[in-house]
Scaffold this motif. Structure first.
Motif, PDB file in Angstrom:
ATOM      1  N   SER A 189       4.354  -1.628  -6.986  1.00  0.00           N
ATOM      2  CA  SER A 189       4.564  -0.581  -5.988  1.00  0.00           C
ATOM      3  C   SER A 189       3.327  -0.573  -5.101  1.00  0.00           C
ATOM      4  N   TRP A 190       3.512  -1.009  -3.873  1.00  0.00           N
ATOM      5  CA  TRP A 190       2.384  -1.189  -2.953  1.00  0.00           C
ATOM      6  C   TRP A 190       2.343  -0.049  -1.944  1.00  0.00           C
ATOM      7  N   HIS A 322      14.220 -13.853 -12.445  1.00  0.00           N
ATOM      8  CA  HIS A 322      12.841 -13.831 -12.940  1.00  0.00           C
ATOM      9  C   HIS A 322      11.869 -14.052 -11.780  1.00  0.00           C
ATOM     10  N   THR A 323      11.858 -13.132 -10.851  1.00  0.00           N
ATOM     11  CA  THR A 323      11.022 -13.247  -9.665  1.00  0.00           C
ATOM     12  C   THR A 323      10.106 -12.034  -9.543  1.00  0.00           C
ATOM     13  N   ALA A 324       9.054 -12.201  -8.757  1.00  0.00           N
ATOM     14  CA  ALA A 324       8.173 -11.087  -8.430  1.00  0.00           C
ATOM     15  C   ALA A 324       8.885 -10.148  -7.466  1.00  0.00           C
ATOM     16  N   LEU A 325       8.644  -8.866  -7.633  1.00  0.00           N
ATOM     17  CA  LEU A 325       9.264  -7.842  -6.785  1.00  0.00           C
ATOM     18  C   LEU A 325       8.178  -6.898  -6.309  1.00  0.00           C
ATOM     19  N   VAL A 326       8.069  -6.731  -4.986  1.00  0.00           N
ATOM     20  CA  VAL A 326       7.079  -5.832  -4.392  1.00  0.00           C
ATOM     21  C   VAL A 326       7.823  -4.816  -3.535  1.00  0.00           C
ATOM     22  N   ILE A 327       7.668  -3.536  -3.862  1.00  0.00           N
ATOM     23  CA  ILE A 327       8.230  -2.442  -3.077  1.00  0.00           C
ATOM     24  C   ILE A 327       7.075  -1.784  -2.338  1.00  0.00           C
ATOM     25  N   GLY A 328       7.067  -1.888  -1.007  1.00  0.00           N
ATOM     26  CA  GLY A 328       5.932  -1.402  -0.231  1.00  0.00           C
ATOM     27  C   GLY A 328       6.306  -0.313   0.739  1.00  0.00           C
ATOM     28  N   GLY A 329       5.299   0.435   1.170  1.00  0.00           N
ATOM     29  CA  GLY A 329       5.493   1.490   2.155  1.00  0.00           C
ATOM     30  C   GLY A 329       4.224   2.305   2.285  1.00  0.00           C
ATOM     31  N   HIS A 330       4.230   3.215   3.240  1.00  0.00           N
ATOM     32  CA  HIS A 330       3.105   4.139   3.361  1.00  0.00           C
ATOM     33  C   HIS A 330       3.242   5.300   2.386  1.00  0.00           C
ATOM     34  N   THR A 331       4.438   5.501   1.854  1.00  0.00           N
ATOM     35  CA  THR A 331       4.668   6.488   0.809  1.00  0.00           C
ATOM     36  C   THR A 331       5.432   5.814  -0.323  1.00  0.00           C
ATOM     37  N   ARG A 332       5.625   6.549  -1.400  1.00  0.00           N
ATOM     38  CA  ARG A 332       6.316   6.004  -2.570  1.00  0.00           C
ATOM     39  C   ARG A 332       7.465   6.925  -2.943  1.00  0.00           C
ATOM     40  N   THR A 333       8.633   6.354  -3.181  1.00  0.00           N
ATOM     41  CA  THR A 333       9.791   7.157  -3.566  1.00  0.00           C
ATOM     42  C   THR A 333       9.706   7.562  -5.037  1.00  0.00           C
ATOM     43  N   PRO A 347       0.917  -0.139  -9.933  1.00  0.00           N
ATOM     44  CA  PRO A 347       0.549   0.286  -8.575  1.00  0.00           C
ATOM     45  C   PRO A 347      -0.447  -0.675  -7.931  1.00  0.00           C
ATOM     46  N   VAL A 348      -0.303  -0.841  -6.623  1.00  0.00           N
ATOM     47  CA  VAL A 348      -1.267  -1.586  -5.807  1.00  0.00           C
ATOM     48  C   VAL A 348      -1.600  -0.687  -4.627  1.00  0.00           C
ATOM     49  N   GLU A 349      -2.799  -0.121  -4.609  1.00  0.00           N
ATOM     50  CA  GLU A 349      -3.189   0.813  -3.569  1.00  0.00           C
ATOM     51  C   GLU A 349      -4.693   0.787  -3.392  1.00  0.00           C
ATOM     52  N   VAL A 350      -5.164   1.396  -2.312  1.00  0.00           N
ATOM     53  CA  VAL A 350      -6.597   1.396  -2.008  1.00  0.00           C
ATOM     54  C   VAL A 350      -7.212   2.714  -2.457  1.00  0.00           C
ATOM     55  N   PRO A 351      -8.509   2.703  -2.782  1.00  0.00           N
ATOM     56  CA  PRO A 351      -9.185   3.978  -3.050  1.00  0.00           C
ATOM     57  C   PRO A 351      -9.177   4.842  -1.795  1.00  0.00           C
ATOM     58  N   ARG A 352      -9.165   6.142  -1.987  1.00  0.00           N
ATOM     59  CA  ARG A 352      -9.094   7.051  -0.851  1.00  0.00           C
ATOM     60  C   ARG A 352     -10.372   6.960  -0.014  1.00  0.00           C
ATOM     61  N   LEU A 575       0.099  15.066   3.069  1.00  0.00           N
ATOM     62  CA  LEU A 575      -0.248  14.485   4.366  1.00  0.00           C
ATOM     63  C   LEU A 575      -1.691  14.791   4.728  1.00  0.00           C
ATOM     64  N   VAL A 576      -2.116  16.035   4.525  1.00  0.00           N
ATOM     65  CA  VAL A 576      -3.483  16.421   4.871  1.00  0.00           C
ATOM     66  C   VAL A 576      -4.490  15.618   4.044  1.00  0.00           C
ATOM     67  N   ARG A 577      -4.224  15.458   2.759  1.00  0.00           N
ATOM     68  CA  ARG A 577      -5.138  14.718   1.874  1.00  0.00           C
ATOM     69  C   ARG A 577      -4.891  13.221   1.905  1.00  0.00           C
ATOM     70  N   TRP A 578      -3.816  12.798   2.568  1.00  0.00           N
ATOM     71  CA  TRP A 578      -3.329  11.414   2.528  1.00  0.00           C
ATOM     72  C   TRP A 578      -3.257  10.946   1.069  1.00  0.00           C
ATOM     73  N   ALA A 579      -2.372  11.616   0.318  1.00  0.00           N
ATOM     74  CA  ALA A 579      -2.216  11.353  -1.111  1.00  0.00           C
ATOM     75  C   ALA A 579      -0.748  11.123  -1.433  1.00  0.00           C
ATOM     76  N   PRO A 580      -0.118  10.046  -0.918  1.00  0.00           N
ATOM     77  CA  PRO A 580       1.300   9.804  -1.200  1.00  0.00           C
ATOM     78  C   PRO A 580       1.568   9.515  -2.671  1.00  0.00           C
ATOM     79  N   GLY A 581       0.599   8.903  -3.364  1.00  0.00           N
ATOM     80  CA  GLY A 581       0.787   8.640  -4.790  1.00  0.00           C
ATOM     81  C   GLY A 581       0.838   9.923  -5.591  1.00  0.00           C
ATOM     82  N   TRP A 582      -0.043  10.860  -5.266  1.00  0.00           N
ATOM     83  CA  TRP A 582      -0.039  12.168  -5.936  1.00  0.00           C
ATOM     84  C   TRP A 582       1.284  12.870  -5.705  1.00  0.00           C
TER      85      TRP A 582
END
Length: 687
Positions: A189-190, A322-333, A347-352, A575-582
């Motif tokens: 999950s990117w 048997h393949t790699a699967l990457v689900i990406g976005g600016h938010t996570r469902t 998860p694949v994400e950057v530190p805040r 949105l204010v904290r830019w915390a889509p994972g949270w």
């Protein structure tokens, strides 16, 4: 034509029992093929009770052309119908006479074994039929394209050296690239970081990931919601891979161009595909990487039976092949968050880093009200107006408006009841300044409005559309260029000079160097939608617009307008904290506590009241399966339609799916005139 029962023994089972396979009995005067004269054909009947293969004879003159996977014409129920040849056999299971094939439409093997396995899995998972899925997976034949494209693949151009600069910012990025390069099958999950740098944005990152898989000798499928996202991916792939290394599959292509691109994939000319939702079925050889961008977008929900969403199709394909699967976005469902909770994905994400993201402000708080009075909560609050004025000195300003049109929704001035058409009960709206109110469904103009609740005769605007907003901003900022972008008039990009861009969600153009400021108007219109994922969808749309804005270290600012002031909603806080994972984690936790999808499996059944009740009774639901409803759909024009939900734990799902399939088949066999709609795993926006 032979008909075999579902429980009939195969030739191997008959041999074990000491019974000889049935001899092939051709009709009089028919010369059959010497080897493998029996063809197993999937006939395109469209009927659930006939969703199984039938046996036919292969005439000698069609022996060479009748290849597994090819398109056919066969005789069925007294008519010539389409079919696909699944396989050829030496012996028949049917003991009677078999009907010969009528015609081989094309010897092209369009239904490959991996594609057939995927379509069968999708049909079973969504309680559909194989024929319905095959129609989604295989495009219509274009004879000219088949003849024009060489069968043999040309010598491929060498790939450039693998570069993965865009993934260095992600701590888990190198590990993901290493596993893809090694041919492993991770699920990730990117969360893409918001950046306006054209060398590090999400299309470039996905292109570099695709290059990693291609360099390892594996194929790639990338799926995006719409043509605009596909355009960005297409350009990034050309830049990273070089020319001729991929094809695109989208609805914008003509029939010949689309089928030519699909044939290039089928014949092995290319191993990389980018496209919209149908590209999830692309017959890429030795596929090693599957990617879905922005899986929460409703454009990735299939509107045709069996209503298989792109995320679900790719997940089934990743498991089968048997393949790699990457689900990406600016938010996570919440659905992908459930994969993280179960350990199915990582998860694949950057530190805040607040300096790398635009600063977010919420207009209309108590301080704004004390300072500006009622103007603090206007359609364009004072804080948003001031932010736009400052930003226009350095670059363009994006204004996201939830609805297009002028005044798309009206209500009674006195009691606030939504204004409805007296003829069809559709919503009333204004198309332009000076127009009379008109119904948005039937188009009838309303001369003398009278509210059905209070007899009021005056109207007020409920939602201000993009056209009215553009008109207001044009007056507020004279001399500044104003652009509109919405469905039917979508802009691809704008320059770096000062301008106002009014866009509906999903139609925001790319700005050179990023937007100096972004105004998100009428937040309540997204937050108050009566659906399960209202907050998640609002955050997804806001984040997509905010990601086009310059980072805060470059002065980028996002102003959210029209959010409820009496409470802090999780979507606004995220949105204010830019915390889509949270936010995704919180959303999934709450749904799990309430036993809502995706924590619980759900199927939706719709139909007229009496037939739906009979269908539900025929299911004989086992213990542990909850029946919610039926209740009226509540849609004008469908007064007799009702909807019921089935809810259960994962362990009971196979049994319920089998019962749903049997129910549809039984109703089809009885030739019931009224169909019952079955939608498995409906998108949260439909609940």
């Amino acid at each position: 034509m032979g008909e075999q029962a579902d429980g009939s023994a195969s030739s191997e089972q008959l041999a074990l029992l000491g019974a000889a396979p049935a001899p092939v009995r051709p009709p009089d005067g028919v010369d059959v093929a010497e080897t493998r004269p029996v063809a197993l054909v999937q006939v395109d009947t469209g009927l659930p009770h006939l969703d199984r293969p039938f046996e036919y004879l292969v005439p000698r003159d069609l022996d060479d052309a009748a290849l597994p996977g090819c398109r056919l014409k066969v005789r069925f129920a007294g008519k010539d119908v389409d079919g696909l040849l699944l396989e050829r056999r030496e012996q028949a299971e049917h003991t009677g006479r078999l009907t010969p094939l009528r015609k081989v439409v094309s010897p092209e093997s369009v239904a490959t074994p991996p594609l057939l396995a995927l379509c069968r899995s999708v049909a079973d998972h969504y309680a559909g039929t194989l024929g319905d899925v095959l129609r989604l997976a295989i495009p219509p034949r274009h004879a000219r394209a088949e003849k024009a494209l060489p069968v043999e693949a040309p010598e491929a151009e060498p790939l450039p050296a693998v570069v993965a600069d865009a993934w260095r910012a992600y701590p888990a990025g190198p590990a993901l690239l290493a596993r893809v390069s090694a041919g492993e099958a991770p699920t990730a999950s990117w969360l893409a970081r918001p950046t306006v740098d054209p060398g590090e944005d999400w299309p470039v990152a996905l292109a570099q990931l695709a290059l990693t898989a291609l360099a390892a000798g594996r194929g790639v499928v990338l799926v995006a919601p719409d043509g605009r996202d596909v355009d960005r991916l297409d350009a990034a792939l050309r830049e990273v891979l070089g020319p001729g290394q991929h094809v695109r599959l989208s609805a914008e292509q003509g029939p010949q161009a689309r089928y030519t691109a699909w044939l290039k994939v089928l014949r092995g000319h290319v191993r990389c595909v980018v496209g919209t939702r149908a590209a999830a079925y692309a017959p890429v050889q030795d596929v090693g990487l599957l990617v879905c961008w922005d899986d929460g977008d409703d454009a990735l929900s299939e509107p045709r039976a069996p209503y298989a969403g792109t995320r679900g199709v790719l997940a089934l394909r990743a498991e089968l092949e048997h393949t790699a699967l990457v689900i990406g976005g600016h938010t996570r469902t919440a659905e992908v968050q459930s994969w993280l909770a179960s350990g199915r994905a990582r998860p694949v994400e950057v530190p805040r880093d607040r300096s790398a993201q635009p600063r977010v402000e919420v207009a209309g708080d108590e301080r704004d009200v004390e300072r500006d009075g009622p103007a603090a909560r206007a359609h364009l609050p004072t804080r948003a107006w001031q932010a736009a004025k400052r930003a226009l000195q350095t670059g363009p300003v994006l204004v996201q408006v939830p609805r297009r049109g002028y005044l798309p929704a009206l209500s009674c001035q006195q009691c606030r009841t939504p204004a409805r058409c007296a003829t069809c009960h559709g919503p009333l709206g204004l198309a332009a300044a000076g127009d009379r109110p008109a119904c948005r469904w039937c188009g009838r103009t309303v001369v003398d409005f009278r509210c059905a609740e209070c007899d009021g005769t005056r109207l007020r605007s409920t939602v201000v559309g993009a056209r009215r907003t553009a008109e207001e901003l044009g007056r507020a900022f004279p001399g500044v260029a104003v652009h509109r972008s919405a469905a039917g008039e979508m802009l691809r990009e704008v320059g770096s000079g000062p301008s106002l861009v009014i866009a509906t969600p999903g139609a925001e153009p790319i700005a050179e160097g990023g937007y100096a400021a972004t105004l998100l108007l009428d937040a309540w219109a997204l937050l108050e939608r009566p659906v399960l994922d209202a907050q998640a969808e609002a955050l997804r749309r806001w984040a997509a617009a905010a990601a086009l804005t310059r980072p805060s270290r470059s002065g980028g600012l996002v102003v959210l307008c029209g959010a409820p002031s009496h409470t802090t909603l999780p979507a606004v806080e995220a949105l204010v904290r830019w915390a889509p994972g949270w936010f995704a984690e919180r959303e999934f936790t709450e749904r799990a506590e309430l036993q809502l999808p995706p924590a619980r499996w759900v199927a939706e059944l719709t139909g007229p009241r009496v037939p739906l009740a009979a269908a539900l009774e025929s299911l004989h639901l086992p213990d542990g399966v909850e029946l919610l409803g039926p209740l009226p759909v509540g849609r004008p024009g469908a007064e007799d339609a009702e909807r019921a939900l089935l809810r259960c734990a994962d362990a009971a799902v196979p049994d319920v799916l089998a019962r749903l399939t049997a129910m549809r088949a039984a109703r089809s066999a009885r030739k019931d005139l009224v169909s019952i709609g079955v939608r498995v795993d409906p998108e949260p926006g439909l609940l």
